[in-house]
Design a protein around this motif. Structure first.
Motif, mmCIF file in Angstrom:
data_model
loop_
_atom_site.group_PDB
_atom_site.id
_atom_site.type_symbol
_atom_site.label_atom_id
_atom_site.label_comp_id
_atom_site.label_asym_id
_atom_site.label_seq_id
_atom_site.Cartn_x
_atom_site.Cartn_y
_atom_site.Cartn_z
ATOM 1 N N LEU A 115 -39.340 46.289 17.186
ATOM 2 C CA LEU A 115 -39.695 45.922 15.815
ATOM 3 C C LEU A 115 -41.152 46.265 15.533
ATOM 4 N N PHE A 116 -41.365 46.774 14.321
ATOM 5 C CA PHE A 116 -42.697 47.131 13.837
ATOM 6 C C PHE A 116 -42.841 46.454 12.473
ATOM 7 N N PRO A 117 -42.950 45.119 12.479
ATOM 8 C CA PRO A 117 -42.762 44.348 11.244
ATOM 9 C C PRO A 117 -44.001 44.222 10.373
ATOM 10 N N GLY A 118 -43.773 44.275 9.067
ATOM 11 C CA GLY A 118 -44.850 44.022 8.123
ATOM 12 C C GLY A 118 -44.979 42.549 7.783
ATOM 13 N N SER A 119 -43.938 41.767 8.111
ATOM 14 C CA SER A 119 -43.944 40.333 7.847
ATOM 15 C C SER A 119 -42.908 39.663 8.731
ATOM 16 N N PRO A 120 -42.979 38.329 8.884
ATOM 17 C CA PRO A 120 -42.009 37.621 9.730
ATOM 18 C C PRO A 120 -40.562 37.791 9.269
ATOM 19 N N SER A 121 -40.355 38.065 7.989
ATOM 20 C CA SER A 121 -38.992 38.206 7.467
ATOM 21 C C SER A 121 -38.270 39.415 8.060
ATOM 22 N N GLN A 122 -39.017 40.321 8.676
ATOM 23 C CA GLN A 122 -38.413 41.527 9.246
ATOM 24 C C GLN A 122 -38.012 41.368 10.718
ATOM 25 N N ILE A 123 -38.180 40.193 11.255
ATOM 26 C CA ILE A 123 -37.874 39.991 12.672
ATOM 27 C C ILE A 123 -36.367 39.877 12.873
ATOM 28 N N SER A 124 -35.862 40.670 13.785
ATOM 29 C CA SER A 124 -34.458 40.603 14.185
ATOM 30 C C SER A 124 -34.393 40.307 15.679
ATOM 31 N N THR A 125 -33.655 39.292 16.036
ATOM 32 C CA THR A 125 -33.552 38.925 17.456
ATOM 33 C C THR A 125 -32.635 39.869 18.225
ATOM 34 N N PHE A 126 -32.027 40.829 17.538
ATOM 35 C CA PHE A 126 -31.159 41.796 18.204
ATOM 36 C C PHE A 126 -31.946 42.951 18.828
ATOM 37 N N ALA A 127 -33.222 43.090 18.435
ATOM 38 C CA ALA A 127 -34.051 44.164 18.986
ATOM 39 C C ALA A 127 -34.431 43.853 20.432
ATOM 40 N N ASP A 128 -35.027 44.827 21.101
ATOM 41 C CA ASP A 128 -35.461 44.638 22.488
ATOM 42 C C ASP A 128 -36.872 44.073 22.572
ATOM 43 N N GLY A 129 -37.701 44.445 21.610
ATOM 44 C CA GLY A 129 -39.082 43.993 21.658
ATOM 45 C C GLY A 129 -39.707 44.021 20.280
ATOM 46 N N ILE A 130 -40.938 43.545 20.211
ATOM 47 C CA ILE A 130 -41.657 43.520 18.938
ATOM 48 C C ILE A 130 -43.132 43.835 19.198
ATOM 49 N N LEU A 131 -43.677 44.722 18.368
ATOM 50 C CA LEU A 131 -45.116 44.927 18.368
ATOM 51 C C LEU A 131 -45.714 43.780 17.561
ATOM 52 N N PHE A 132 -46.393 42.876 18.245
ATOM 53 C CA PHE A 132 -46.986 41.702 17.595
ATOM 54 C C PHE A 132 -48.340 42.145 17.073
ATOM 55 N N LEU A 133 -48.325 42.648 15.832
ATOM 56 C CA LEU A 133 -49.456 43.388 15.270
ATOM 57 C C LEU A 133 -50.517 42.481 14.670
ATOM 58 N N SER A 134 -51.764 42.724 15.061
ATOM 59 C CA SER A 134 -52.894 42.081 14.408
ATOM 60 C C SER A 134 -53.732 43.177 13.768
ATOM 61 N N LEU A 135 -53.908 43.103 12.439
ATOM 62 C CA LEU A 135 -54.584 44.165 11.690
ATOM 63 C C LEU A 135 -56.097 44.062 11.881
ATOM 64 N N LEU A 136 -56.591 44.701 12.935
ATOM 65 C CA LEU A 136 -58.002 44.577 13.312
ATOM 66 C C LEU A 136 -58.942 45.278 12.345
ATOM 67 N N SER A 137 -58.415 46.237 11.589
ATOM 68 C CA SER A 137 -59.275 46.988 10.674
ATOM 69 C C SER A 137 -59.558 46.228 9.389
ATOM 70 N N GLY A 138 -58.824 45.162 9.123
ATOM 71 C CA GLY A 138 -59.004 44.391 7.900
ATOM 72 C C GLY A 138 -59.476 42.979 8.194
ATOM 73 N N ARG A 139 -59.754 42.242 7.144
ATOM 74 C CA ARG A 139 -60.213 40.862 7.315
ATOM 75 C C ARG A 139 -59.346 39.900 6.506
ATOM 76 N N ASN A 140 -58.093 40.295 6.277
ATOM 77 C CA ASN A 140 -57.143 39.420 5.606
ATOM 78 C C ASN A 140 -56.546 38.494 6.668
ATOM 79 N N PRO A 141 -56.810 37.184 6.602
ATOM 80 C CA PRO A 141 -56.357 36.277 7.664
ATOM 81 C C PRO A 141 -54.840 36.263 7.850
ATOM 82 N N ASP A 142 -54.090 36.588 6.789
ATOM 83 C CA ASP A 142 -52.634 36.615 6.923
ATOM 84 C C ASP A 142 -52.199 37.630 7.977
#
Length: 240
Positions: A78-105
Motif C-alpha cells: 500500500l502507498f496510501p494518501g490517507s487511512p481510508s486507503q488501507i486494505s488489510t489484504f495487502a502484504d505491506g504498507i509504506l507508512f509515509l511521513s511527508l518530510l518535505s512539508g510541515r502539514n502535521p496531518d
C-alpha cells in the motif's frame, strides 16, 4: 508465506540488485479489464506492486488487491494518501511521513488515525520518509497535502532532509516528483542522496521511459516506481 518485504529490499540493495515497482491508482484501474491488467503486470519486470494515490474515491481497493494476489506472486504494498486507503489484504504498507512539508496531518496525524486498523492487521509496516521534489507543475501530492515541494536545485537541503529521515528511524527514503510530473527527480540529486544515506532509496514521478528507469538506477536509486507511464501504456515494458 511471503518473505519479509523490507528484508528483501535490504538484501537486494546489499547485492546491488535493482527493484521496480508499478504503482496502481485504484481510481484509474478499469475493473472491467482487470484480467488484461494482470496479464500485463505478469509480463512486466516489476518486483513490487504499489497500490494507492493522493486521493482515492473507489471502494474497490480490497477487490483490486485480492484480484492481484490471486494471480501475482510479488509483494503488494500500500502507498496510501490517507487511512481510508488501507486494505488489510495487502502484504505491506509504506507508512509515509511527508518530510518535505510541515502539514502535521501528513507528518503524524494520519498515522495516528490508522493505528486502529494497522495494529489488528498482518500488514508489514515499513516506515518511509517521503520527500516531494519540485517538478515543474503542481502535483496531486502538493494539492492534497497543501505543502510545497523542495527546490530541485537545493540538493544539499534535500540531502539533509533525507538524512534527518534516516536518523528519525525511517527504513526507506522516497524521493517523489509526483504523479504525472513534468520533470523527474534530477539524477544529480538521486546520486547525492544515495551517497548521503545508508538505507534504501526509492525514486518515482516523471519517469517515462526504460532509459529513464536505468538512469535513475545508475544514479543510485534502489527501487524505481512507474505509475503514469504504465497507466497510459500497458505495453510500456514491451518498448525498447
Amino acid at each position: 508465506m511471503m518473505k519479509k518485504i523490507y528484508e528483501e529490499i535490504l538484501k537486494a540493495k546489499a547485492q546491488n540488485q535493482k527493484s521496480l515497482a508499478i504503482l496502481l491508482d485504484p481510481d484509474k484501474v478499469d475493473f472491467e479489464a482487470i484480467g488484461s491488467l494482470i496479464h500485463q503486470l505478469k509480463k512486466s519486470p516489476a518486483t513490487h506492486i504499489f497500490v494507492g494515490g493522493s486521493h482515492v474515491e473507489t471502494t474497490k481497493i480490497d477487490f483490486l488487491i485480492q484480484s492481484l494476489k490471486e494471480h501475482l506472486h510479488i509483494p503488494i504494498v500500500l502507498f496510501p494518501g490517507s487511512p481510508s486507503q488501507i486494505s488489510t489484504f495487502a502484504d505491506g504498507i509504506l507508512f509515509l511521513s511527508l518530510l518535505s512539508g510541515r502539514n502535521p496531518d501528513y507528518l503524524i496525524e494520519h498515522h495516528v488515525n490508522a493505528i486502529s486498523v494497522l495494529k489488528n492487521s498482518t500488514l508489514e509496516i515499513i516506515s518511509t520518509g517521503y520527500i516531494l521534489i519540485e517538478s515543474g507543475s503542481e502535483t496531486a501530492v502538493e494539492r492534497i497535502s497543501k505543502t510545497k515541494p523542495l527546490d530541485s536545485k537545493n540538493i544539499e537541503y534535500v540531502c539533509q532532509t533525507a538524512k534527518a529521515g534516516e536518523y528519525l528511524g525511517n527504513k526507506l527514503i522516497y524521493l517523489e516528483a509526483g504523479s504525472g510530473a513534468k520533470l523527474a527527480v534530477p539524477l544529480e540529486m538521486i546520486k547525492a542522496v544515495s551517497q548521503e544515506i545508508s538505507i534504501p532509496l526509492i525514486v518515482g514521478g516523471g519517469i517515462r521511459s526504460q532509459k529513464a528507469i536505468q538512469n535513475a538506477f545508475d544514479a543510485g536509486a534502489d527501487l524505481v516506481v512507474i505509475g503514469t507511464a504504465f497507466e497510459n501504456d500497458s505495453n510500456f515494458f514491451n518498448h525498447d
